[in-house]
Design an enzyme around this catalytic site. Structure first.
Site, PDB file in Angstrom:
ATOM      1  N   VAL A 101       0.858  -1.181   0.000  1.00 29.64           N
ATOM      2  CA  VAL A 101       0.000   0.000   0.000  1.00 29.64           C
ATOM      3  C   VAL A 101       0.895   1.231   0.000  1.00 29.64           C
ATOM      4  O   VAL A 101       1.807   1.340   0.825  1.00 29.64           O
ATOM      5  CB  VAL A 101      -0.920   0.009   1.242  1.00 29.64           C
ATOM      6  CG1 VAL A 101      -1.753   1.275   1.298  1.00 29.64           C
ATOM      7  CG2 VAL A 101      -1.810  -1.231   1.254  1.00 29.64           C
ATOM      8  N   CYS A 102       0.649   2.145  -0.951  1.00 26.79           N
ATOM      9  CA  CYS A 102       1.431   3.374  -1.075  1.00 26.79           C
ATOM     10  C   CYS A 102       0.606   4.523  -0.513  1.00 26.79           C
ATOM     11  O   CYS A 102      -0.395   4.921  -1.101  1.00 26.79           O
ATOM     12  CB  CYS A 102       1.771   3.644  -2.538  1.00 26.79           C
ATOM     13  SG  CYS A 102       2.685   5.176  -2.790  1.00 26.79           S
ATOM     14  N   THR A 103       0.996   5.020   0.642  1.00 25.01           N
ATOM     15  CA  THR A 103       0.286   6.132   1.247  1.00 25.01           C
ATOM     16  C   THR A 103       1.254   6.961   2.077  1.00 25.01           C
ATOM     17  O   THR A 103       2.200   6.431   2.668  1.00 25.01           O
ATOM     18  CB  THR A 103      -0.896   5.632   2.117  1.00 25.01           C
ATOM     19  OG1 THR A 103      -1.462   6.742   2.804  1.00 25.01           O
ATOM     20  CG2 THR A 103      -0.474   4.587   3.105  1.00 25.01           C
TER      21      THR A 103
END
Length: 173
Positions: A101-103
């Site tokens: 997950v890219c956040t």
């Protein structure tokens, strides 16, 4: 320097209980006694629309799962997050691609970060894909291209009993 283990257990127990009490999602812990680390927190998002790709179309899924692995260096060290259900999203890899997950919530993780804020942030990311900052793998790049051309429009309110998948877009990606 990590927190003393007894302090870590109290903090983590409080965070998990707050998530279970305040969020409408199903949240479970691999070791509820928190006797050994790493601990895996499983989150099942309920009734949150998120995009998926089926039969050449973008569809909504309303149930999503992710695993949050927490080490004994938490909260100084960010958790490891793995997505576990099908997804067509520029910022969330499909499980077959690693489930990362890219956040900014993970990029900017610090001592003041917590599970409640993180889970709410992921819920927001599900309904608001950010095609300007995709992962570089094929599926995320395709999702970014699609969402740059077609705004993702999930339903605003969902009937609590309705879990059907709805077609929202074209096969162009």
């Amino acid at each position: 320097m990590p927190l003393p283990v007894d302090v870590l257990r109290i903090r983590l127990r409080n965070e998990i209980e707050m998530c279970q009490r305040e969020l409408r999602h199903h949240i479970s812990v691999s070791d509820p006694s928190l006797s050994s680390f790493p601990v895996m927190v499983s989150v099942t998002f309920m009734r949150v629309p998120g995009p998926d790709w089926e039969e050449g179309k973008v569809v909504h899924r309303f149930v999503h799962r992710m695993a949050i692995v927490i080490s004994e260096d938490y909260p100084m060290e960010k958790p490891i997050v793995k997505w576990q259900t099908p997804i067509f999203h520029p910022n969330i890899m499909a499980p077959s691609d690693g489930g990362y997950v890219c956040t900014k919530l993970l990029e900017n993780w610090d001592f003041g970060s917590n599970l409640m804020t993180f889970i709410k942030g992921i819920e927001s990311l599900l309904v608001n894909p950010n095609p300007a900052n995709p992962f570089g793998n094929d599926m995320c790049t395709r999702a970014a291209a699609y969402f740059n051309r077609n705004k993702y429009r999930p339903p605003l309110v969902m009937d609590q009993t309705d879990r059907r998948i709805r077609i929202i877009g074209d096969a162009d990606a």
